[in-house]
Design an enzyme around this catalytic site. Sequence first.
Site, PDB file in Angstrom:
ATOM      1  N   ARG A  30       0.839  -1.201   0.000  1.00  0.00           N
ATOM      2  CA  ARG A  30       0.000   0.000   0.000  1.00  0.00           C
ATOM      3  C   ARG A  30       0.875   1.252   0.000  1.00  0.00           C
ATOM      4  NH1 ARG A  30      -4.991  -1.869   0.287  1.00  0.00           N
ATOM      5  NH2 ARG A  30      -5.239  -3.859   1.351  1.00  0.00           N
ATOM      6  N   HIS A 101       7.963   1.037 -10.966  1.00  0.00           N
ATOM      7  CA  HIS A 101       6.820   0.547 -10.198  1.00  0.00           C
ATOM      8  C   HIS A 101       5.529   0.964 -10.871  1.00  0.00           C
ATOM      9  CE1 HIS A 101       7.865   4.544  -8.658  1.00  0.00           C
ATOM     10  NE2 HIS A 101       6.592   4.698  -8.283  1.00  0.00           N
ATOM     11  N   MET A 102       4.496   0.197 -10.610  1.00  0.00           N
ATOM     12  CA  MET A 102       3.185   0.467 -11.171  1.00  0.00           C
ATOM     13  C   MET A 102       2.227   0.793 -10.032  1.00  0.00           C
ATOM     14  SD  MET A 102       0.980  -1.840 -13.815  1.00  0.00           S
ATOM     15  CE  MET A 102       0.989  -3.270 -12.774  1.00  0.00           C
TER      16      MET A 102
END
Length: 119
Positions: A30, A101-102
Amino acid sequence: MAEETIFSKIIRREIPADIVWQDDLVTAFRDISPQAPTHILIVPNILIPTVNDTLPEHEQALGHLITVAAKIAEQEGIAGDGFRLVINCNRHGGQEVYHLHMHLLGGRPLGPLLSHKGA
């Protein structure tokens, strides 16, 4: 050689993060500054600084980012209503951490990023 980032330490579990997925190729956790009710970062476990640094041997891990995103969207309950996947590249693209990163964003209507009128 690329410089290690905070994401490398999260992948190795050296610093705390709310990890929602981890396997041999990717780790997902998260975002600490969420931009939507669901905001999860999915990162390859190998350090690839930017999209510009991808090589053919990275294809399996990078393709896996998308299949994992679909699985996480399902487990988060946002797959049916929809979600957004974003990869930023370099400063002008909004990249802040230089470990590719996605972003998986969802949980509310996000609105269009681009208009395809007349396309």
